[in-house]
Enzyme design. Structure first.
Site, PDB file in Angstrom:
ATOM      1  N   HIS A   1       0.705  -1.748   0.336  1.00 12.12           N
ATOM      2  CA  HIS A   1      -0.275   0.370   0.254  1.00 12.12           C
ATOM      3  C   HIS A   1       1.195   1.304  -0.498  1.00 12.12           C
ATOM      4  O   HIS A   1       1.577   1.667   0.441  1.00 12.12           O
ATOM      5  CB  HIS A   1      -0.944  -0.372   1.242  1.00 12.12           C
ATOM      6  CG  HIS A   1      -1.621  -1.452   1.019  1.00 12.12           C
ATOM      7  ND1 HIS A   1      -2.520  -1.985   0.490  1.00 12.12           N
ATOM      8  CD2 HIS A   1      -1.632  -2.351   2.239  1.00 12.12           C
ATOM      9  CE1 HIS A   1      -3.041  -3.222   1.386  1.00 12.12           C
ATOM     10  NE2 HIS A   1      -2.585  -3.174   1.457  1.00 12.12           N
TER      11      HIS A   1
ATOM     12  N   GLU B   1      -1.300  -0.995   8.006  1.00 12.88           N
ATOM     13  CA  GLU B   1      -1.821  -1.366   9.349  1.00 12.88           C
ATOM     14  C   GLU B   1      -1.027  -2.994   9.836  1.00 12.88           C
ATOM     15  O   GLU B   1      -0.025  -3.191  10.049  1.00 12.88           O
ATOM     16  CB  GLU B   1      -2.487  -2.683   7.524  1.00 12.88           C
ATOM     17  CG  GLU B   1      -2.204  -3.143   6.703  1.00 12.88           C
ATOM     18  CD  GLU B   1      -3.016  -3.556   5.881  1.00 12.88           C
ATOM     19  OE1 GLU B   1      -3.890  -4.589   5.541  1.00 12.88           O
ATOM     20  OE2 GLU B   1      -1.818  -4.336   5.248  1.00 12.88           O
TER      21      GLU B   1
ATOM     22  N   HIS C   1       3.386  -7.475   1.301  1.00  9.04           N
ATOM     23  CA  HIS C   1       3.511  -8.810   2.285  1.00  9.04           C
ATOM     24  C   HIS C   1       1.946  -9.454   1.065  1.00  9.04           C
ATOM     25  O   HIS C   1       1.648  -9.235   0.307  1.00  9.04           O
ATOM     26  CB  HIS C   1       2.441  -8.054   3.516  1.00  9.04           C
ATOM     27  CG  HIS C   1       1.046  -6.656   2.912  1.00  9.04           C
ATOM     28  ND1 HIS C   1       1.292  -5.325   2.345  1.00  9.04           N
ATOM     29  CD2 HIS C   1      -0.285  -7.371   2.970  1.00  9.04           C
ATOM     30  CE1 HIS C   1       0.242  -5.253   2.093  1.00  9.04           C
ATOM     31  NE2 HIS C   1      -0.798  -5.672   2.222  1.00  9.04           N
TER      32      HIS C   1
ATOM     33  N   ARG D   1      -1.492  -4.210  -6.338  1.00  5.84           N
ATOM     34  CA  ARG D   1      -1.525  -5.976  -5.766  1.00  5.84           C
ATOM     35  C   ARG D   1       0.285  -6.174  -7.587  1.00  5.84           C
ATOM     36  O   ARG D   1      -0.073  -5.424  -8.712  1.00  5.84           O
ATOM     37  CB  ARG D   1      -2.975  -6.393  -6.977  1.00  5.84           C
ATOM     38  CG  ARG D   1      -2.766  -7.934  -7.203  1.00  5.84           C
ATOM     39  CD  ARG D   1      -3.833  -8.080  -7.392  1.00  5.84           C
ATOM     40  NE  ARG D   1      -5.425  -7.983  -7.219  1.00  5.84           N
ATOM     41  CZ  ARG D   1      -5.749  -7.289  -6.727  1.00  5.84           C
ATOM     42  NH1 ARG D   1      -6.228  -7.038  -8.699  1.00  5.84           N
ATOM     43  NH2 ARG D   1      -7.333  -6.852  -6.566  1.00  5.84           N
TER      44      ARG D   1
END
Length: 323
Positions: free
Chosen positions: A102, A119, A177, A197
Site C-alpha cells: 500500500h 496496517e 505482504h 497488487r
C-alpha cells in the site's frame, strides 16, 4: 452520545475467501467465499451502520457530523475532521491473497486523494503450516525486484513465516505482504482501500479474466529494505491492557480478561474500539449492557470514560485507539 456502538458487518466476497467468518465468527451469509468482514468502516460506499440502541440505523458519517469530538475525541476531530480514520476488519484466507503493498500518505494523496495504508494483523486461527508473507529476506534494488517479478521468482526474495494464533505483524505502508491460505486474522488499518497488487499467483477469476496488477505504480511505493524479523514481540497480563503495536495511525493493546474489570479512559483523547478475538465478554455502562462474542466489535465514544467488562470464561480483546 452516551451509547456503546455496535455496527452491521459489511461482508465482502473474495476470490480467495472461505467459510471461517461464518463457521467460526458467526457472520450471517449463504455465500461460500466471504473473505472480509468490515466491522467499522468509513470507506466511501461502505459506511458502517449502527445496529443497537437509540442510534440504531444511523451510519458512521451521520454520527461524526452530529457528535464530532464527543465521538472521536478533540485531537482526532481536529486532525481528521469528519472522516473516521481507522478501518477494522476480520479476514479469512481460504486461498492466498495476492502479493501486494500500500502507498504511503503522500503518494496516496497525490495519486488517489486518499489516506495511505499502514496496517497490522493479529492471527486468530491458523491451519497447520499456514503462513504470512511479510517483507524481503534481504535488501534489494528496484531493478532486482523487477527481474524477480519478470521471472516469477519473487518468492525467492520474500520473507515467509509460518504463523500461529496470537502472532502479530505490523505492516507499514510500502512493505510487501500477503496473507497465506488457512489464516484467519483481525486487521486494523488506516481508512483506505488503495492496494497495489504485484503478483496474483497467475490465478484466473471465475470468468477466466485476471485481476489487475499494479506493476508501474508499485515501483516507487515499495520499501526495499529488510529486517531480521517482522513479527511483533509482546507480553500478556490477565485483566491488563498490554501494548502490541503503536504508530501515529493507531495504538493496539491486547487485553486478556477473566472475571470483572473496570477501565477508565481519562488519559485518552480518542474513541476506543474493542475487537473480541477469543471467548465472549459483556460491557456495562450507565445501565447499558452489550455482549461481545468472538468475531464482534464495539466502539466506545471518546466522551465515555469509565466502563466495566465481564467475562465468565477466558477471553481476549484487542483495544484500539489513537494516541
Amino acid at each position: 452520545m452516551k451509547q456503546l456502538l455496535k455496527f452491521q458487518p459489511i461482508l465482502k466476497d473474495k476470490i480467495w475467501g472461505g467459510e471461517k467468518l461464518i463457521s467460526l465468527l458467526n457472520k450471517k451469509s449463504n455465500r461460500k467465499d466471504i473473505g472480509e468482514s468490515w466491522e467499522i468502516s468509513d470507506v466511501e460506499g461502505d459506511t458502517s451502520v449502527v445496529v443497537n440502541g437509540k442510534l440504531s440505523g444511523k451510519d458512521l458519517k451521520q454520527l461524526i457530523l452530529e457528535f464530532k469530538s464527543d465521538l472521536v475525541g478533540h485531537k482526532v476531530y481536529q486532525h481528521f475532521g469528519e472522516k473516521f480514520p481507522i478501518l477494522i476488519k476480520f479476514i479469512d484466507a481460504k486461498d492466498a491473497l495476492s502479493i501486494q503493498l500500500h502507498p504511503n500518505d503522500d503518494l496516496a494523496k497525490k495519486r488517489h486523494n486518499s489516506f495511505g495504508k499502514t496496517e497490522m494483523w493479529y492471527v486468530m486461527q491458523a491451519d497447520k503450516k499456514a503462513n504470512l508473507i511479510v517483507g524481503f529476506q534481504k535488501e534489494i534494488t528496484s531493478t532486482e525486484y523487477l527481474e524477480h517479478l519478470k521471472n516469477k521468482t519473487l518468492l525467492d526474495v520474500l520473507n515467509v513465516d509460518e504463523v500461529n494464533k496470537g502472532d502479530v505483524y505490523f505492516i507499514p505502508s510500502g512493505r510487501v505482504h500477503a496473507i497465506g491460505a488457512g489464516v484467519l486474522l483481525a486487521e486494523i488499518q488506516q481508512t483506505s482501500n488503495i492496494t497495489y497488487r504485484i503478483y496474483d499467483w497467475d490465478r484466473p477469476n471465475p470468468d477466466g479474466t485476471f485481476r489487475e496488477l499494479h506493476t508501474e505504480e508499485a515501483i516507487d511505493a515499495i520499501d526495499y529494505s529488510a529486517q531480521n524479523s517482522y513479527k511483533s514481540v509482546y507480553s500478556k497480563e490477565e485483566n491488563t491492557p498490554s501494548e502490541i503495536v503503536s504508530c501515529p495511525y493507531f495504538t493496539t493493546n491486547v487485553l486478556p480478561i477473566k472475571g470483572k474489570i473496570s477501565i477508565n479512559h481519562n488519559n485518552k483523547d480518542s474513541f476506543v474500539i474493542y475487537m473480541c478475538v477469543e471467548g465472549s465478554v459483556t460491557f456495562h455502562y450507565d445501565n447499558q449492557t452489550e455482549k461481545l462474542e468472538m468475531g464482534e466489535t464495539i466502539l466506545v465514544p471518546a466522551c465515555i470514560k469509565a466502563i466495566e467488562i465481564f467475562s465468565e470464561e477466558k477471553s481476549e480483546l484487542l483495544e484500539v485507539y489513537i494516541k
